[in-house]
Design an enzyme around this catalytic site. Sequence first.
Site, PDB file in Angstrom:
ATOM      1  N   GLU A 154      -9.756   0.982  -5.742  1.00 29.02           N
ATOM      2  CA  GLU A 154      -8.899   1.658  -4.758  1.00 29.02           C
ATOM      3  C   GLU A 154      -8.931   3.183  -4.920  1.00 29.02           C
ATOM      4  O   GLU A 154      -7.931   3.865  -4.676  1.00 29.02           O
ATOM      5  CB  GLU A 154      -7.465   1.116  -4.836  1.00 29.02           C
ATOM      6  CG  GLU A 154      -7.397  -0.375  -4.516  1.00 29.02           C
ATOM      7  CD  GLU A 154      -5.998  -0.969  -4.669  1.00 29.02           C
ATOM      8  OE1 GLU A 154      -5.010  -0.203  -4.750  1.00 29.02           O
ATOM      9  OE2 GLU A 154      -5.888  -2.207  -4.722  1.00 29.02           O
ATOM     10  N   GLU A 258      -9.296  -7.875  -3.360  1.00 32.28           N
ATOM     11  CA  GLU A 258      -7.848  -8.092  -3.393  1.00 32.28           C
ATOM     12  C   GLU A 258      -7.349  -8.154  -1.966  1.00 32.28           C
ATOM     13  O   GLU A 258      -7.723  -7.313  -1.140  1.00 32.28           O
ATOM     14  CB  GLU A 258      -7.097  -6.943  -4.085  1.00 32.28           C
ATOM     15  CG  GLU A 258      -7.099  -6.924  -5.578  1.00 32.28           C
ATOM     16  CD  GLU A 258      -6.204  -5.806  -6.115  1.00 32.28           C
ATOM     17  OE1 GLU A 258      -5.097  -5.591  -5.562  1.00 32.28           O
ATOM     18  OE2 GLU A 258      -6.621  -5.146  -7.076  1.00 32.28           O
TER      19      GLU A 258
END
Length: 333
Positions: A154, A258
């Site tokens: 991320e 995710e």
Amino acid sequence: QTRNLLDNMDRISKEGNTMFGHQCSTLYGMGWRGEADRSDIKSICGDYPAVVGWDLAEIELGKAENIDGDSFDAIREHIKQTYARGGVTTLSWHTTNPVTDGDSWDITEAVYRIIPGGDLHDKFCGYLDKVAEFIGSLKVGDEYVPVLFRPWHEHTGSWFWWGQKLCTTEQYKALWHLTYNHLQEKGATHLLYAYSPGTEFTDSITYLERYPGDEIIDMIGFDTYQSDRKRYIETMQRALPILTEVGKAHNKIIAITETGFEGVKDAKWWTETLQPAIAGYPIAYVLVWRNARERITHFYAPYPGQESAEDFKNFYNDSITLFVNDIKGTLYK
């Protein structure tokens, strides 16, 4: 076994199948913890997820438990059990900020100080030593357990200290190369490396802006979560074609590393949102986040009595989705 795992995940995706994954699935769930042979997923459909995720946060400090209170000894045993079942393990690492000793969300700039030439380089190499030690302990008999390792995730956001606004492109890539080279030197060679930004990218160029290179990365993906259903579907429809394009161009398998909908507040979420979102793309696996036994509203997979449990059975029975019994004995040979 590690090479075979990579080849077989590639095969699975090209055959049009997707493995289902769940973070921390076998250690605890809603209302229970540490019970043998249990998983909220198994309680619903009688089978384990094909992929189980864990986090190494604070192993670098020599602690016995990660930031969620999960014992590293227990995680090690569950990784071995997943391997024995024929499933896959993926590891993330919400690393301590080496400048402040705060957590991953402490956004004090740190990357420039830990890459080669930085004043905290030796300290960070000590962090990597702890990771390598744990990875090296993942053995069943004489066999090392292959693991998908997904650090520095991320990074296209700026909520972690390695994020977009907190280091340059060159510094971020140097962090990846340091991580890879150090773990290789320490003998942690049974790792496959996953690159997983958020969904801030708009095309293949922006997706690859901080990509550390084909020689390091084995799998590419992204992380995204639903808050608003319409926006989630639009995000998937925008991001998955780009991910597929990059995967083909660089000969890398792709995954949704995710995702999920906290509380799964939609009785048909599995078959009417997630399933159509991933249909038609060569996705090796999709992983939803953990069912936090300590936070009753923080769960991403169903459990007995949860409103989406019946729909999950339909998701499980779909010929495209794969769970442990679907892949047992096929991934490592």
